[in-house]
Scaffold this active site. Structure first.
Site, PDB file in Angstrom:
ATOM      1  N   ASP A  77      35.915  34.722  -1.484  1.00  0.00           N
ATOM      2  CA  ASP A  77      36.064  36.069  -0.448  1.00  0.00           C
ATOM      3  C   ASP A  77      37.457  36.040   0.192  1.00  0.00           C
ATOM      4  O   ASP A  77      37.886  35.137   0.415  1.00  0.00           O
ATOM      5  CB  ASP A  77      35.061  35.803   0.633  1.00  0.00           C
ATOM      6  CG  ASP A  77      34.637  37.077   1.523  1.00  0.00           C
ATOM      7  OD1 ASP A  77      35.778  37.543   1.969  1.00  0.00           O
ATOM      8  OD2 ASP A  77      33.580  37.421   1.445  1.00  0.00           O
TER       9      ASP A  77
ATOM     10  N   GLN B  98      26.023  45.144   4.742  1.00  0.00           N
ATOM     11  CA  GLN B  98      26.455  45.510   3.425  1.00  0.00           C
ATOM     12  C   GLN B  98      27.748  46.189   3.463  1.00  0.00           C
ATOM     13  O   GLN B  98      27.547  47.357   4.068  1.00  0.00           O
ATOM     14  CB  GLN B  98      25.419  45.702   2.557  1.00  0.00           C
ATOM     15  CG  GLN B  98      25.956  45.919   1.046  1.00  0.00           C
ATOM     16  CD  GLN B  98      25.022  46.117  -0.082  1.00  0.00           C
ATOM     17  OE1 GLN B  98      23.964  46.641   0.221  1.00  0.00           O
ATOM     18  NE2 GLN B  98      25.430  46.201  -1.135  1.00  0.00           N
TER      19      GLN B  98
ATOM     20  N   HIS C 240      26.091  41.664  -3.909  1.00  0.00           N
ATOM     21  CA  HIS C 240      26.940  40.360  -3.813  1.00  0.00           C
ATOM     22  C   HIS C 240      26.348  39.475  -3.059  1.00  0.00           C
ATOM     23  O   HIS C 240      25.711  39.686  -1.826  1.00  0.00           O
ATOM     24  CB  HIS C 240      28.454  40.565  -3.599  1.00  0.00           C
ATOM     25  CG  HIS C 240      28.352  41.360  -2.127  1.00  0.00           C
ATOM     26  ND1 HIS C 240      28.370  42.842  -1.994  1.00  0.00           N
ATOM     27  CD2 HIS C 240      28.971  40.819  -0.797  1.00  0.00           C
ATOM     28  CE1 HIS C 240      28.453  42.853  -0.722  1.00  0.00           C
ATOM     29  NE2 HIS C 240      29.031  41.922  -0.050  1.00  0.00           N
ATOM     30  N   LEU C 241      26.098  38.092  -3.522  1.00  0.00           N
ATOM     31  CA  LEU C 241      25.791  37.196  -2.973  1.00  0.00           C
ATOM     32  C   LEU C 241      26.746  36.263  -1.892  1.00  0.00           C
ATOM     33  O   LEU C 241      27.618  35.736  -2.843  1.00  0.00           O
ATOM     34  CB  LEU C 241      24.734  36.180  -3.674  1.00  0.00           C
ATOM     35  CG  LEU C 241      23.603  36.773  -4.113  1.00  0.00           C
ATOM     36  CD1 LEU C 241      23.766  38.119  -5.188  1.00  0.00           C
ATOM     37  CD2 LEU C 241      22.717  35.868  -4.695  1.00  0.00           C
ATOM     38  N   HIS C 242      26.817  36.122  -0.830  1.00  0.00           N
ATOM     39  CA  HIS C 242      27.739  35.047  -0.263  1.00  0.00           C
ATOM     40  C   HIS C 242      27.048  33.647  -0.029  1.00  0.00           C
ATOM     41  O   HIS C 242      26.057  33.508   0.284  1.00  0.00           O
ATOM     42  CB  HIS C 242      27.855  35.669   1.397  1.00  0.00           C
ATOM     43  CG  HIS C 242      28.466  36.866   1.801  1.00  0.00           C
ATOM     44  ND1 HIS C 242      29.754  37.240   1.888  1.00  0.00           N
ATOM     45  CD2 HIS C 242      27.717  38.288   1.430  1.00  0.00           C
ATOM     46  CE1 HIS C 242      29.766  38.516   2.124  1.00  0.00           C
ATOM     47  NE2 HIS C 242      28.712  39.295   1.989  1.00  0.00           N
TER      48      HIS C 242
END
Length: 111
Positions: A30, A91, A97-99
């Site tokens: 990220d 979002q 997307h997966l954090h």
């Protein structure tokens, strides 16, 4: 989709630090990390958000990718997984997307 940030990253049109990838999934650091370890796991094909994910196999692949990147990042035993579904949920990029966050202690409930 040309106007989708993550589609452009997956296509190699925007640089990113790739920490894991396979035929269906990509994981990148990220650019605005919220923890010492903060990786985004995204499907290569465009899916706007989790509630639009119809492909059960891809859903499983995303979770397996989360496990792999957590292990690769040394946070496999203690990490937080966050999925924001829709703009009211936080979002900001309309591509699922997966954090995966780790490397520090987290409070509950999240803000």
């Amino acid at each position: 989709m040309d106007d989708c940030l993550f589609c452009r990253i997956v296509a190699g049109k925007i640089p990113a630090t790739i920490v894991y990838e396979d035929d269906d999934v990509m994981a990148i650091n990220d650019v605005f990390p919220r923890a010492p370890f903060h990786v985004l796991v995204v499907p290569r094909k465009h899916v706007e958000k989790l509630s639009g994910l119809e492909d059960e196999v891809l859903g499983g692949q995303l979770l397996q990718a989360v496990r792999r990147v957590a292990r690769l990042g040394g946070v496999a035993e203690n990490f937080r997984l966050v999925v924001n579904n829709g703009d009211h949920a936080g979002q900001t990029v309309p591509h699922l997307h997966l954090h995966v966050l780790g490397g520090r202690e987290f409070a509950w409930p999240p803000g």
